[in-house]
Design a protein around this motif. Sequence first.
Motif, short mmCIF file in Angstrom:
data_model
loop_
_atom_site.label_atom_id
_atom_site.label_comp_id
_atom_site.label_asym_id
_atom_site.label_seq_id
_atom_site.Cartn_x
_atom_site.Cartn_y
_atom_site.Cartn_z
N GLU A 111 -15.13 -14.11 -36.59
CA GLU A 111 -14.89 -13.74 -35.20
C GLU A 111 -15.85 -14.46 -34.25
OE1 GLU A 111 -12.59 -9.55 -35.29
OE2 GLU A 111 -14.75 -9.44 -34.86
N ARG A 153 -4.54 -13.89 -35.78
CA ARG A 153 -5.39 -12.84 -36.36
C ARG A 153 -5.41 -13.05 -37.86
NH1 ARG A 153 -7.64 -8.01 -35.04
NH2 ARG A 153 -6.80 -8.20 -32.92
N GLN A 209 -16.46 -11.40 -42.04
CA GLN A 209 -15.66 -10.96 -40.90
C GLN A 209 -16.35 -11.29 -39.57
OE1 GLN A 209 -15.19 -6.69 -40.63
NE2 GLN A 209 -13.37 -6.85 -39.32
N GLU A 225 0.04 -14.40 -37.47
CA GLU A 225 -1.12 -13.88 -38.20
C GLU A 225 -1.10 -14.39 -39.64
OE1 GLU A 225 -1.63 -9.70 -35.71
OE2 GLU A 225 -0.87 -9.63 -37.78
N PHE A 283 -4.44 -1.45 -48.69
CA PHE A 283 -3.56 -2.33 -47.93
C PHE A 283 -2.14 -2.31 -48.49
CE2 PHE A 283 -1.58 -6.51 -47.29
CZ PHE A 283 -1.75 -6.71 -45.93
N PRO A 335 -9.86 -13.34 -34.42
CA PRO A 335 -9.86 -11.88 -34.62
C PRO A 335 -9.58 -11.57 -36.09
CG PRO A 335 -8.53 -12.48 -32.71
CD PRO A 335 -8.86 -13.75 -33.42
N THR A 336 -10.43 -10.75 -36.69
CA THR A 336 -10.38 -10.57 -38.14
C THR A 336 -10.43 -9.09 -38.51
OG1 THR A 336 -11.51 -12.69 -38.44
CG2 THR A 336 -11.43 -11.22 -40.34
N ASP A 337 -9.50 -8.67 -39.35
CA ASP A 337 -9.48 -7.32 -39.91
C ASP A 337 -9.85 -7.40 -41.39
OD1 ASP A 337 -8.55 -6.34 -37.48
OD2 ASP A 337 -6.45 -6.57 -38.06
N LEU A 338 -10.17 -6.24 -41.95
CA LEU A 338 -10.57 -6.19 -43.35
C LEU A 338 -9.95 -4.96 -44.01
CD1 LEU A 338 -12.58 -7.49 -45.49
CD2 LEU A 338 -14.20 -5.75 -44.75
N ASP A 339 -9.40 -5.15 -45.21
CA ASP A 339 -8.79 -4.04 -45.95
C ASP A 339 -9.20 -4.09 -47.42
OD1 ASP A 339 -6.53 -2.24 -44.71
OD2 ASP A 339 -6.34 -4.18 -43.72
N PRO A 399 1.32 -2.24 -43.86
CA PRO A 399 0.61 -2.84 -42.72
C PRO A 399 1.54 -3.58 -41.77
CG PRO A 399 0.31 -4.15 -44.70
CD PRO A 399 0.99 -2.89 -45.13
N HIS A 427 -6.21 -11.25 -41.58
CA HIS A 427 -6.40 -10.01 -42.33
C HIS A 427 -7.02 -10.37 -43.68
CE1 HIS A 427 -3.69 -7.77 -39.56
NE2 HIS A 427 -3.07 -8.94 -39.49
#
Length: 612
Positions: A319, A298, A315, A345, A334, A325-329, A339, A300
Amino acid sequence: MCGIIGYSGHRPAVPLLVEGLHRLEYRGYDSSGVAFEQAGRLHVVKAAGKLAALEAKLENNAYLLATSGIGHTRWATHGLPVEKNAHPHLSQDGDIAIIHNGIIENFQEIKDELSARGHTFLSDTDTEVLAHLIGEERKSAPSLCEAFARALRRAHGAYAVVMMGVEEPGVIYAARMAAPLLMGVGVGECFVASDIPAFLPYTREVVFLEDGEVARIEGAKWQVFSLADLSPVKKSVSHVPWDMQAAAKGGYKHFMLKEIMEQPRVITDCLTGRVSEGSDGELSVHLQELDDIPVPARLHIVACGTSYNAGLWGQQLLENVGGIPTDLDIASEFRYRDPILLPGEAVMVISQSGETADTLAALRLAKEKGCRVIGLCNVVGSSIAREADVVLYTQAGPEISVASTKAMCSQMVLLALMALYYGQRRTPAVFDRELLAALHALPEKLSAALPAMQERAGQLALRFASSRSFFYLGRGQCHALALEGALKLKELSYIHAEGYAAGEMKHGPIALIDPQFPTFALALDNALFPKVKSNIQEVLARQGRVIALVQEKNGKVPDLSVEELWVLPAAHPVISCFFALPALQLFSYQMADYLGKDVDQPRNLAKSVTVE
């Protein structure tokens, strides 16, 4: 937040310092000042406002014999942007002068202690407190260097500090902690500065200082010490390939316009060495920086401002194309939310300058948690570049205008390349060769389209310049562009603007729609066009004015009954964003220019946000 420069050598120092400050104005421009040693004492000249005010005070040429000095251009953090708060600041006895970028977090505690000892302060700044502390430490320290180090050991926070003292003519001391600072090594002369362009006409030989290091320069001689114990530190000299042409306007009215129009070249530079054509004519992606680290389970993404918008744009690609799989902050969120980062990851931090305080703090938090960090930045030798496990340079070149333009374009290119790279690495059989081919052909097509886009942006700006608010709508990757379009309009023209995912409009923001609140809708040729078309109809049904950014399809323009259509060339659905981005930038630029705003230096903003 501020620009600093110091010089020791054989040239008249003050004109050189002012010249360097002009190249650092993007870091701050609400006051400025210089200090120099002459006839056995320190002289300080400073002024509120832009550098012209300082230059007017220096017209008497009373500084011509000085061959060393320090200069500062300020973006206010402690105290109003008035002359008393401008740098340099002096110690109580006037024998020490310092300039400072950053924030001393415990300055009030130190100030109270010094006030009890009889010190009086002439400004509202934390920097003057540090100057007085150095002077106080000098009373017991065996040397000026030791007094400097003792004071900095007591100072908590972020700083880049440059100091000169009357007792050591021609000597400049400098130190950094979580703020950018580097040295330039010339022939018979040395420099310290916040950024390379400050001294680029004189040398391309650079020494990058690390946190907790102190430098001493005296003419051709330079040394670096550890702040902890003043033990010598071995440093290497790096050659920087930039030239001043990169920092010239090139005939354009503003740096911002030049930097928007440079985007085809930026894309080319970003692709060079990263995309190659095989003997079979097939293109492939090479990101050697990532070859030695595992594909993350993953990813971030952490960033601020325009870099955050670039991350949001990337993002979906990471994906859907990269299979990651990608998250964004937002970096400032953050770093404070503790987190959860799991084994396998990775965190990617995005920053144009590589010095953004919140993003740098997020990087350090990720490393504390044992997470691998990928840096995406533009500045070689920046803090993020040095502290990340691997770094991908966007290669956009110097960006002088405070509002970021070509930097976001380059970030988007790297994010697209990362998605393609991971897709190629994970499942070569389904690698998106169509997207890569379209990206490879982009620079030529964008270069051909930009002049007409500039003209159309000017027409629309003239029509909508009386608007006091704006709505930007987009879906999918165009959501990120809607946010960026609204941000640029706010930054440059000071017009209130809201960027929204178009599907969210009915959940409240539609209440804002009226004939005085125009909407800029991104209705590009992709799978979401019918959805955006429906959103446009909802705006029109409430008497809203609409600019629709659309594309030709099979030689035809979409049938939308809006007030203004802005037609872009046909392109691959992902690549179309590289036409929409400069269109939004040019619209904001033309609006601000028509309204008479300071395009390259918008009020209250600084290029590199190096404090929290």
